[in-house]
Design an enzyme around this catalytic site. Structure first.
Site, PDB file in Angstrom:
ATOM      1  N   CYS A 113       0.818  -1.228   0.000  1.00 30.90           N
ATOM      2  CA  CYS A 113       0.000   0.000   0.000  1.00 30.90           C
ATOM      3  C   CYS A 113       0.843   1.265   0.000  1.00 30.90           C
ATOM      4  CB  CYS A 113      -0.936   0.004   1.198  1.00 30.90           C
ATOM      5  SG  CYS A 113      -2.006  -1.424   1.243  1.00 30.90           S
ATOM      6  N   HIS A 255      -3.522   6.890   3.464  1.00 25.88           N
ATOM      7  CA  HIS A 255      -3.870   5.608   2.834  1.00 25.88           C
ATOM      8  C   HIS A 255      -5.278   5.222   3.281  1.00 25.88           C
ATOM      9  CE1 HIS A 255      -3.908   1.603   1.447  1.00 25.88           C
ATOM     10  NE2 HIS A 255      -3.635   1.021   2.608  1.00 25.88           N
ATOM     11  N   ASN A 285     -10.012  -0.629   0.284  1.00 30.20           N
ATOM     12  CA  ASN A 285      -8.556  -0.509   0.239  1.00 30.20           C
ATOM     13  C   ASN A 285      -8.061  -0.992  -1.122  1.00 30.20           C
ATOM     14  OD1 ASN A 285      -5.803  -0.782   0.535  1.00 30.20           O
ATOM     15  ND2 ASN A 285      -5.884  -1.780   2.524  1.00 30.20           N
TER      16      ASN A 285
HETATM   17  N1  ACO Z   1     -18.169  -9.381   9.747  1.00 31.52           N
HETATM   18  C1  ACO Z   1     -18.607  -9.662  10.978  1.00 31.52           C
HETATM   19  N2  ACO Z   1     -17.776  -9.974  12.001  1.00 31.52           N
HETATM   20  C2  ACO Z   1     -16.455 -10.005  11.733  1.00 31.52           C
HETATM   21  C3  ACO Z   1     -15.948  -9.738  10.460  1.00 31.52           C
HETATM   22  C4  ACO Z   1     -16.853  -9.429   9.445  1.00 31.52           C
HETATM   23  N3  ACO Z   1     -16.468  -9.125   8.197  1.00 31.52           N
HETATM   24  N4  ACO Z   1     -14.596  -9.834  10.510  1.00 31.52           N
HETATM   25  C5  ACO Z   1     -14.283 -10.161  11.770  1.00 31.52           C
HETATM   26  N5  ACO Z   1     -15.408 -10.282  12.518  1.00 31.52           N
HETATM   27  C6  ACO Z   1     -15.526 -10.624  13.940  1.00 31.52           C
HETATM   28  C7  ACO Z   1     -14.316 -11.311  14.505  1.00 31.52           C
HETATM   29  O1  ACO Z   1     -14.336 -12.685  14.227  1.00 31.52           O
HETATM   30  C8  ACO Z   1     -14.446 -10.990  15.971  1.00 31.52           C
HETATM   31  O2  ACO Z   1     -15.345 -11.893  16.556  1.00 31.52           O
HETATM   32  P1  ACO Z   1     -15.098 -12.447  18.050  1.00 31.52           P
HETATM   33  O3  ACO Z   1     -15.128 -11.219  18.927  1.00 31.52           O
HETATM   34  O4  ACO Z   1     -16.220 -13.366  18.248  1.00 31.52           O
HETATM   35  O5  ACO Z   1     -13.744 -13.087  18.003  1.00 31.52           O
HETATM   36  C9  ACO Z   1     -15.085  -9.608  15.989  1.00 31.52           C
HETATM   37  O6  ACO Z   1     -15.668  -9.430  14.673  1.00 31.52           O
HETATM   38  C10 ACO Z   1     -14.123  -8.479  16.254  1.00 31.52           C
HETATM   39  O7  ACO Z   1     -12.956  -8.699  15.496  1.00 31.52           O
HETATM   40  P2  ACO Z   1     -11.748  -7.695  15.492  1.00 31.52           P
HETATM   41  O8  ACO Z   1     -10.637  -8.311  14.692  1.00 31.52           O
HETATM   42  O9  ACO Z   1     -11.449  -7.222  16.875  1.00 31.52           O
HETATM   43  O10 ACO Z   1     -12.380  -6.487  14.699  1.00 31.52           O
HETATM   44  P3  ACO Z   1     -11.749  -5.098  14.418  1.00 31.52           P
HETATM   45  O11 ACO Z   1     -12.559  -4.045  14.999  1.00 31.52           O
HETATM   46  O12 ACO Z   1     -10.256  -5.095  14.672  1.00 31.52           O
HETATM   47  O13 ACO Z   1     -11.925  -4.984  12.816  1.00 31.52           O
HETATM   48  C11 ACO Z   1     -10.624  -5.197  10.838  1.00 31.52           C
HETATM   49  C12 ACO Z   1     -11.327  -5.937  11.957  1.00 31.52           C
HETATM   50  C13 ACO Z   1     -11.671  -4.438  10.053  1.00 31.52           C
HETATM   51  C14 ACO Z   1      -9.960  -6.220   9.925  1.00 31.52           C
HETATM   52  C15 ACO Z   1      -9.581  -4.217  11.439  1.00 31.52           C
HETATM   53  O14 ACO Z   1      -8.760  -4.886  12.358  1.00 31.52           O
HETATM   54  C16 ACO Z   1      -8.709  -3.580  10.383  1.00 31.52           C
HETATM   55  O15 ACO Z   1      -9.170  -2.806   9.556  1.00 31.52           O
HETATM   56  N6  ACO Z   1      -7.390  -3.853  10.431  1.00 31.52           N
HETATM   57  C17 ACO Z   1      -6.463  -3.297   9.462  1.00 31.52           C
HETATM   58  C18 ACO Z   1      -6.491  -4.145   8.211  1.00 31.52           C
HETATM   59  C19 ACO Z   1      -5.795  -3.475   7.070  1.00 31.52           C
HETATM   60  O16 ACO Z   1      -5.780  -2.269   6.931  1.00 31.52           O
HETATM   61  N7  ACO Z   1      -5.212  -4.301   6.173  1.00 31.52           N
HETATM   62  C20 ACO Z   1      -4.573  -3.806   5.013  1.00 31.52           C
HETATM   63  C21 ACO Z   1      -3.133  -3.573   5.252  1.00 31.52           C
HETATM   64  S1  ACO Z   1      -2.458  -2.483   4.134  1.00 31.52           S
HETATM   65  C22 ACO Z   1      -1.854  -3.273   2.803  1.00 31.52           C
HETATM   66  O17 ACO Z   1      -0.672  -3.296   2.586  1.00 31.52           O
HETATM   67  C23 ACO Z   1      -2.749  -3.933   1.833  1.00 31.52           C
END
Ligand code: ACO
Length: 328
Positions: A113, A255, A285
């Site tokens: 990214c 980003h 993204n």
């Molecule tokens: N729908 C519903 N529930 C979900 C989903 C979904 N799509 N995805 C995860 N959950 C659940 C999890 O299983 C978890 O359940 P549990 O509490 O029973 O275990 C709960 O939701 C909370 O999960 P978290 O991981 O704590 O959720 P969070 O608020 O952190 O959001 C997310 C997850 C959106 C992935 C966030 O962590 C994020 O955006 N991280 C950054 C990811 C990113 O930017 N990646 C790209 C990198 S850049 C590059 O180089 C491409």
């Protein structure tokens, strides 16, 4: 020593759209969960057969038009991508062929990214040294082929798109130039986001494909935390080195990975959210494409204007990160 100005910007998002409601039919998720946790409402997907260089071609043509230039004016192409047309040759070479700029040096840069900010930094250095006058800098990805639409944590995040800047040597008294950039890469965080198969470590086999080794895998929560930390550190460094305060900046173009990440970075600076360019709801993204697409969108809708001070900041797999200060 020459300075670099942005002569024109362009962007392109493919027509096909995948909404949160479409994803509800594929995995156990909901529109509300995705919007609340990420800010994303839809993403764009390249049509079958539409390649990364096809998307980049559209964005580049728009950037050239905005710069009032043609492909003949380009001295070099730098292409930020991790989802090129093929492993070899560089997607930049295919873009060059499509644009018809016969013998310009052209290469890809893989910083996930952060690919666009890294590429723009390299372009600025070539112009600064006087080696080249005008460079086409592209960030483009077709990510959807590497997304597992059975993995609800990743499939909600990513989309396809392309953005391009034409950058050129500034006139002596031009104040609208790139001022500085600050890049970093944190080795200990290399495994937070990976696409394991297809390289020398895990060549593609039937077995690897059956295991889904060709899909992105991510530790979302860890990335979130480190994204906020690294982007904030790069921004702080950039402001300090330029003796600029957050209130001097007209727009922060971060980003576009997750609205909550942008919000957290802005909060660290006491930076008002109204001055953050946010289009993550519209495209998700798109990796190296997010910053040039967001920037170009804000130029075309009149938010970003000539003479304004703009701060770009990014993070990506690696974990790479960076910031750039420029006067547009
Ligand atoms: N729908 C519903 N529930 C979900 C989903 C979904 N799509 N995805 C995860 N959950 C659940 C999890 O299983 C978890 O359940 P549990 O509490 O029973 O275990 C709960 O939701 C909370 O999960 P978290 O991981 O704590 O959720 P969070 O608020 O952190 O959001 C997310 C997850 C959106 C992935 C966030 O962590 C994020 O955006 N991280 C950054 C990811 C990113 O930017 N990646 C790209 C990198 S850049 C590059 O180089 C491409």
């Amino acid at each position: 020593m020459y300075q670099t100005r942005i002569a024109g910007t362009g962007s392109y998002l493919p027509e096909r759209v995948l909404t949160n409601f479409d994803l509800e039919k594929l995995v156990d998720t909901s529109d509300q969960w995705i919007r609340e946790r990420t800010g994303i409402e839809r993403r764009h997907m390249a049509a079958p057969g539409q390649t990364t260089s096809d998307l980049a071609y559209e964005a580049s043509q728009r950037a050239l038009k905005a710069a009032n230039m043609s492909a003949d004016d380009i001295d070099m192409i730098i292409f930020g991508t991790v989802t090129g047309d093929q492993l070899m040759p560089s997607t930049a070479c295919y873009l060059q062929k499509k644009l018809g700029c016969a013998k310009t040096p052209a290469f890809d840069l893989a910083a996930a990214c952060s690919g666009f900010v890294y590429s723009l930094t390299i372009a600025e250095h070539f112009i600064r040294a006087g080696t080249y006058k005008t460079i086409l800098v592209v960030g483009a990805e077709v990510l959807h082929n590497f997304v597992n639409y059975k993995d609800r944590e990743t499939c909600i995040l990513f989309g396809d798109g392309a953005g391009a800047f034409v950058v050129t040597r500034a006139e002596k008294n031009d104040a609208n130039v790139i001022l500085s950039s600050h890049l970093m890469s944190v080795a200990s965080l290399a495994d937070l986001l990976v696409l394991p198969a297809g390289g020398s470590k895990q060549p593609i086999t039937h077995e690897i494909l059956d295991q889904g080794g060709h899909y992105m895998k991510m530790k979302g929560r860890e990335i979130f935390k480190n994204a906020v930390q690294t982007m904030s550190a790069c921004c702080e460094e950039t402001l300090k080195q330029n003796n600029v305060k957050a209130e001097d900046i007209s727009w922060l173009v971060p980003h576009q990975a997750n609205f909550r990440i942008m919000e957290a970075v802005a909060e660290r600076f006491g930076f008002p959210l109204e001055k953050v360019v946010n289009i993550v709801h519209e495209m998700g993204n798109t990796s190296a494409a997010t910053i040039p697409v967001a920037f170009d969108t804000a130029v075309r809708d009149g938010r970003i204007k000539r003479g304004q001070l703009i701060l770009l900041t990014t993070f990506g797999a690696g974990l790479t990160a960076g910031s750039m200060l420029l006067r547009y």
